[in-house]
Design an enzyme around this catalytic site. Structure first.
Site, PDB file in Angstrom:
ATOM      1  N   LYS A   1      -5.810   6.748  -0.176  1.00 23.38           N
ATOM      2  CA  LYS A   1      -4.833   5.655  -0.261  1.00 23.38           C
ATOM      3  C   LYS A   1      -3.733   6.027  -1.243  1.00 23.38           C
ATOM      4  CE  LYS A   1      -8.007   1.977   1.026  1.00 23.38           C
ATOM      5  NZ  LYS A   1      -9.125   1.163   0.560  1.00 23.38           N
TER       6      LYS A   1
ATOM      7  N   ASP B   1      -4.857  -6.547   1.221  1.00 22.66           N
ATOM      8  CA  ASP B   1      -6.023  -6.452   2.108  1.00 22.66           C
ATOM      9  C   ASP B   1      -6.091  -7.657   3.042  1.00 22.66           C
ATOM     10  OD1 ASP B   1      -7.602  -4.191   2.078  1.00 22.66           O
ATOM     11  OD2 ASP B   1      -8.760  -4.799   0.311  1.00 22.66           O
TER      12      ASP B   1
ATOM     13  N   GLN C   1     -11.181  -2.156  -4.458  1.00 22.02           N
ATOM     14  CA  GLN C   1     -12.052  -1.448  -3.515  1.00 22.02           C
ATOM     15  C   GLN C   1     -13.466  -2.027  -3.536  1.00 22.02           C
ATOM     16  OE1 GLN C   1     -11.037   1.224  -1.450  1.00 22.02           O
ATOM     17  NE2 GLN C   1     -13.071   0.954  -0.558  1.00 22.02           N
TER      18      GLN C   1
END
Ligand code: NDP
Length: 303
Positions: free
Chosen positions: A55, A122, A99
């Site tokens: 990422k 997200d 995460q």
């Protein structure tokens, strides 16, 4: 013998990253705004470390600011919440991603709920789930967003098509259903209690598999000519028994690919299908969040 055309998510994702990078260049040149993504990782989970590194690299390649916060697995909930609050308040950060999974002492729902919904790239915050459900602009979870982009690129207008989604998780199945409803599909969401899953799948013009069970969906569950999106990522022993005995593994989807490819009209492979779209859509969301934070209309990355 395969008849389906293969939907090359890797190539499509690379094109999407290029488009986001160009839009980012324009945002910097025209408005002096550099989109910033902060990724927070707690602990040493090896798979998470790889995701976070990918990422970070892709974000920097797209011309964005990329900050990674690596915290020890002894981090307390209070410390993590304090970091999230400081990122919420940082005007140079437009996207925050924590995460998962988080260590056991941390309440993941409380942490995700503390992220400013306008920085929730997200798309997991209940505010964004609500916005998606009622059709307001928000941030959409990356994997279903990427899957919908692949479908629109392949099929164009999805109106009236019957979409069957197998899986009803908050991060894939449910938002996928909302996105396809918004595209005027007739949507069926199947799950572990659904009756006669093969027959349900055979009624699908679009079949989205988000189950987490290796190769569960067989070729004879698929309507001839259907478009199949395989979201599953499952690690199984290598097909070569010698390598399997050495502990070597391979990744397969939720769909038995070779069987399905003999019947479907188009299908995503695993790997190289939906997976690469997830990071590309994370960047698209970060760019969109940066525009909106500054009262600007973002470019559309729709097909
Ligand atoms: P979850 O485990 O949260 O949800 C799985 C869903 O599948 C549930 O709704 C469950 O039903 C349903 N299910 C389980 N077994 C069956 C069965 N035998 N028949 C019918 N339905 C069943 O998984 P996620 O949604 O998080 O992920 C799904 C898959 O997608 C995984 O393989 C995951 O690795 C992958 N994934 C891939 C991503 C990518 O970037 N490509 C990103 C995110 C996930 P019930 O609700 O009744 O329990």
């Amino acid at each position: 013998m395969a008849r389906a055309s293969i939907i090359d998510g890797k190539a499509f994702a690379a094109t999407l990253v290029d488009r986001v990078a160009r839009a980012t260049d324009d945002l910097i040149a025209d408005h002096g705004i550099k989109p910033g993504l902060a990724v927070v990782i707690v602990g040493e989970d090896p798979a998470s470390q790889i995701y976070v590194r990918n990422k970070g690299e892709t974000t920097a390649r797209a011309g964005m600011r990329s900050d990674t916060h690596r915290l020890p697995d002894t981090t307390t909930q209070a410390d993590l919440l304090a970091l999230v609050r400081s990122l919420n308040a940082d005007p140079g950060i437009h996207g925050i991603l924590v995460q998962l999974p988080l260590p056991a002492q941390i309440d993941a729902a409380a942490v995700l709920g503390a992220i400013d919904p306008d920085k929730d790239v997200d798309g997991f915050h209940v505010v964004n789930a609500g916005r998606l459900a009622v059709g307001l602009p928000g941030l959409v979870p990356c994997t279903p967003l990427g899957s919908a982009l692949l479908l629109k690129d392949r099929l164009g207008d999805l109106s009236g098509l019957h979409a069957v989604i197998v899986g009803r998780s908050n991060i894939v199945g449910k938002p996928m259903a909302q996105l396809l409803l918004a595209e005027n599909c007739t949507v069926t969401v199947a799950h572990s209690r659904s009756r006669d899953l093969p027959a349900l799948c055979r009624s699908a013009d679009i079949l989205v598999a988000a189950v987490g069970r290796p190769e569960m969906i067989r070729g004879d569950w698929i309507k001839p000519g259907a478009t199949v999106i395989d979201v599953g990522i499952n690690r199984v022993p290598s097909a070569d028994p010698v390598k399997a005995a050495e502990g070597k593994t391979r990744v397969v989807g939720d769909v038995a690919f070779a069987e399905a490819a003999a019947v479907a009209g188009a299908i995503t492979p695993v790997p190289g299908g939906v997976g690469p779209m997830t990071i590309a859509c994370l960047l698209a969301n970060t760019y969109v969040a940066a525009c909106r934070a500054n009262g600007l209309e973002p470019s559309s990355f729709d097909a």
